[in-house]
Design a protein around this motif. Structure first.
Motif, PDB file in Angstrom:
ATOM      1  N   THR A 120       0.824  -1.206   0.000  1.00 39.96           N
ATOM      2  CA  THR A 120       0.000   0.000   0.000  1.00 39.96           C
ATOM      3  C   THR A 120       0.857   1.254   0.000  1.00 39.96           C
ATOM      4  OG1 THR A 120      -1.807  -1.109   1.154  1.00 39.96           O
ATOM      5  CG2 THR A 120      -1.744   1.295   1.285  1.00 39.96           C
ATOM      6  N   VAL A 121       0.604   2.143  -0.946  1.00 36.55           N
ATOM      7  CA  VAL A 121       1.285   3.431  -1.007  1.00 36.55           C
ATOM      8  C   VAL A 121       0.266   4.541  -0.753  1.00 36.55           C
ATOM      9  CG1 VAL A 121       2.579   5.065  -2.444  1.00 36.55           C
ATOM     10  CG2 VAL A 121       3.035   2.602  -2.618  1.00 36.55           C
ATOM     11  N   LYS A 122       0.543   5.357   0.254  1.00 36.65           N
ATOM     12  CA  LYS A 122      -0.291   6.514   0.577  1.00 36.65           C
ATOM     13  C   LYS A 122       0.467   7.769   0.143  1.00 36.65           C
ATOM     14  CE  LYS A 122      -1.561   4.153   4.886  1.00 36.65           C
ATOM     15  NZ  LYS A 122      -0.357   3.887   5.691  1.00 36.65           N
ATOM     16  N   VAL A 123      -0.171   8.615  -0.640  1.00 37.87           N
ATOM     17  CA  VAL A 123       0.486   9.800  -1.178  1.00 37.87           C
ATOM     18  C   VAL A 123       0.096  11.021  -0.352  1.00 37.87           C
ATOM     19  CG1 VAL A 123       0.781  11.287  -3.189  1.00 37.87           C
ATOM     20  CG2 VAL A 123       0.538   8.815  -3.493  1.00 37.87           C
ATOM     21  N   ILE A 124       1.093  11.631   0.281  1.00 40.77           N
ATOM     22  CA  ILE A 124       0.866  12.810   1.111  1.00 40.77           C
ATOM     23  C   ILE A 124       0.881  14.048   0.218  1.00 40.77           C
ATOM     24  CG2 ILE A 124       1.650  14.150   3.088  1.00 40.77           C
ATOM     25  CD1 ILE A 124       3.204  11.633   4.004  1.00 40.77           C
ATOM     26  N   LEU A 125      -0.235  14.797   0.233  1.00 41.16           N
ATOM     27  CA  LEU A 125      -0.361  15.982  -0.613  1.00 41.16           C
ATOM     28  C   LEU A 125       0.182  17.241   0.054  1.00 41.16           C
ATOM     29  CD1 LEU A 125      -4.011  15.565  -1.989  1.00 41.16           C
ATOM     30  CD2 LEU A 125      -1.933  14.322  -2.621  1.00 41.16           C
ATOM     31  N   GLU A 126       0.193  17.290   1.366  1.00 39.13           N
ATOM     32  CA  GLU A 126       0.471  18.504   2.154  1.00 39.13           C
ATOM     33  C   GLU A 126      -0.484  19.610   1.706  1.00 39.13           C
ATOM     34  OE1 GLU A 126       1.477  18.835   5.136  1.00 39.13           O
ATOM     35  OE2 GLU A 126       3.647  18.693   4.898  1.00 39.13           O
ATOM     36  N   THR A 127      -1.766  19.390   2.025  1.00 37.54           N
ATOM     37  CA  THR A 127      -2.856  20.207   1.504  1.00 37.54           C
ATOM     38  C   THR A 127      -2.767  21.684   1.879  1.00 37.54           C
ATOM     39  OG1 THR A 127      -4.145  19.433   3.410  1.00 37.54           O
ATOM     40  CG2 THR A 127      -4.520  18.336   1.300  1.00 37.54           C
ATOM     41  N   ALA A 128      -2.100  22.006   2.990  1.00 37.67           N
ATOM     42  CA  ALA A 128      -2.010  23.409   3.407  1.00 37.67           C
ATOM     43  C   ALA A 128      -1.268  24.266   2.392  1.00 37.67           C
ATOM     44  CB  ALA A 128      -1.327  23.510   4.770  1.00 37.67           C
ATOM     45  N   PHE A 129      -0.463  23.640   1.526  1.00 37.35           N
ATOM     46  CA  PHE A 129       0.274  24.381   0.504  1.00 37.35           C
ATOM     47  C   PHE A 129      -0.510  24.539  -0.804  1.00 37.35           C
ATOM     48  CE2 PHE A 129       4.276  22.705   2.671  1.00 37.35           C
ATOM     49  CZ  PHE A 129       4.628  23.931   3.204  1.00 37.35           C
ATOM     50  N   LEU A 130      -1.641  23.846  -0.945  1.00 32.38           N
ATOM     51  CA  LEU A 130      -2.289  23.710  -2.245  1.00 32.38           C
ATOM     52  C   LEU A 130      -3.632  24.426  -2.309  1.00 32.38           C
ATOM     53  CD1 LEU A 130      -1.740  19.863  -2.781  1.00 32.38           C
ATOM     54  CD2 LEU A 130      -0.210  21.737  -3.444  1.00 32.38           C
ATOM     55  N   THR A 131      -3.981  24.878  -3.511  1.00 28.71           N
ATOM     56  CA  THR A 131      -5.333  25.356  -3.760  1.00 28.71           C
ATOM     57  C   THR A 131      -6.266  24.152  -3.883  1.00 28.71           C
ATOM     58  OG1 THR A 131      -5.141  25.280  -6.164  1.00 28.71           O
ATOM     59  CG2 THR A 131      -4.382  27.302  -5.068  1.00 28.71           C
ATOM     60  N   ASP A 164     -12.991  19.840   5.429  1.00 28.36           N
ATOM     61  CA  ASP A 164     -13.201  20.272   4.048  1.00 28.36           C
ATOM     62  C   ASP A 164     -12.241  19.569   3.098  1.00 28.36           C
ATOM     63  OD1 ASP A 164     -15.283  21.936   4.715  1.00 28.36           O
ATOM     64  OD2 ASP A 164     -14.081  23.768   4.739  1.00 28.36           O
ATOM     65  N   ASP A 165     -10.973  19.466   3.506  1.00 27.47           N
ATOM     66  CA  ASP A 165      -9.999  18.800   2.636  1.00 27.47           C
ATOM     67  C   ASP A 165     -10.303  17.318   2.491  1.00 27.47           C
ATOM     68  OD1 ASP A 165      -8.574  21.053   1.953  1.00 27.47           O
ATOM     69  OD2 ASP A 165      -7.020  20.769   3.482  1.00 27.47           O
TER      70      ASP A 165
END
Length: 214
Positions: A120-131, A164-165
């Protein structure tokens, strides 16, 4: 709700000791958490302690910035497998995402997934940096690359998981991948709200406290 089955019991601090990791693993086995998540140097130890427990061992790749070479991420992936990791939480190429280089984002993830040999691979987006649009496109890139999960945060960035994210990410991946909410989850109420929003895993260092709180 069986909250324990959602929890990746996590300790990624730079100063975590052998004793800290052993305690983390013992707590995970006692409470039957989904996994522990530890830094790569502790995969061997965690795998040894948790052998036969039913608790998975997760570790991190490209952590916490996602800005290293893809070849290095692949090497980290292969080393983690040799040391008996069951799951990998990788940080995507955040800079490429912010630059709109989506083929590079997909390729980075895809090479790690290919090296994972079905783990299993989980991809971390680091949502605080993204629109919001970048979050959606990052989820699409992760899906196209074959990842099993998308994940909100490292816990080391400027913000953690939000409802929300999680809701946005769940809408983006549908039922094709899991969604892991991570960063700042400290109470049972927060955990349950994340699950209601669509999270199927929770990354938290407060797993025991979540179970004990009302």
């Amino acid at each position: 709700m069986d909250l324990a089955k959602y929890i990746d019991h996590t300790l990624l601090k730079a100063d975590a000791t052998v004793e800290d990791i052993a305690r983390l693993c013992e707590e995970a086995a006692e409470h039957r958490f989904a996994a522990v998540c530890v830094n790569p140097v502790y995969v061997d130890l965690a795998a040894h302690i948790l052998a036969g427990s039913g608790v998975n061992v997760a570790t991190v790749v490209g952590f916490p910035l996602g800005a290293t070479y893809t070849a290095v991420k692949v090497l980290e992936m292969r080393e983690a497998l040799q040391r008996r990791a069951d799951e990998i939480d990788m940080v995507m190429n955040i800079a490429a995402a912010r630059s709109g280089h989506w083929d590079a984002v997909k390729d980075d993830i895809g090479q790690v997934v290919a090296a994972a040999e079905g783990k299993t691979v989980k991809v971390i987006l680091e949502t605080a940096f993204l629109t919001d649009d970048e979050k959606r496109r990052a989820c699409e890139a992760a899906l196209a690359a074959g990842a099993g999960f998308v994940k909100t945060s490292t816990g080391f960035g400027p913000g953690g998981a939000t409802e929300d994210d999680v809701r946005l990410m769940r809408a983006a991946v549908g039922e094709r991948a899991g969604v892991k909410a991570s960063g700042g989850i400290r109470t049972r109420q927060q955990a349950e709200l994340m699950i209601a929003a669509g999270a199927t895993r929770l990354g938290t260092s407060a797993g025991v406290a979540l179970l004990q709180s009302s």
